[in-house]
Design a protein around this motif. Structure first.
Motif, PDB file in Angstrom:
ATOM      1  N   PRO A  36       4.782  -1.071   4.578  1.00  0.00           N
ATOM      2  CA  PRO A  36       5.154  -0.909   5.980  1.00  0.00           C
ATOM      3  C   PRO A  36       6.543  -0.311   6.176  1.00  0.00           C
ATOM      4  N   ASN A  72      -2.406   7.593   8.527  1.00  0.00           N
ATOM      5  CA  ASN A  72      -1.383   6.575   8.352  1.00  0.00           C
ATOM      6  C   ASN A  72      -2.009   5.179   8.341  1.00  0.00           C
ATOM      7  N   ARG A  76      -2.771   2.181   5.022  1.00  0.00           N
ATOM      8  CA  ARG A  76      -2.120   0.870   5.098  1.00  0.00           C
ATOM      9  C   ARG A  76      -3.112  -0.283   5.129  1.00  0.00           C
TER      10      ARG A  76
END
Length: 82
Positions: A36, A72, A76
């Motif tokens: 992050p 993105n 994650r």
């Protein structure tokens, strides 16, 4: 004004990456460890040109920005939760 509509596999092609579904899945699985604290364009696996493209797409809110946001998010997602 017309806006271009792009698809996820086209983003991979734009980045010079293999863009077939199984190749995209392999890329995501291999790089899904993005923490992050690292901005997507700063990830260590991009070339300078790829990094610049991603950064500019986001900064300029280009027609690629939505797909860059999706990429993105996809990078994650913890393994096993995709």
């Amino acid at each position: 004004m017309e806006f271009a509509i792009h698809h996820f596999h086209e983003l991979f092609a734009q980045l010079g990456l293999p863009n077939h579904q199984n190749e995209i899945e392999q890329f995501l699985a291999a790089h899904r460890t993005l923490g992050p604290d690292i901005a997507l364009p700063d990830a260590p696996f991009w070339t300078p040109a790829q990094s610049n493209f991603l950064r500019e797409a986001l900064q300029q809110d280009s027609d690629w920005a939505e797909l860059v946001d999706q990429l993105n998010q996809a990078l994650r997602i913890p393994q096993g939760r995709a």
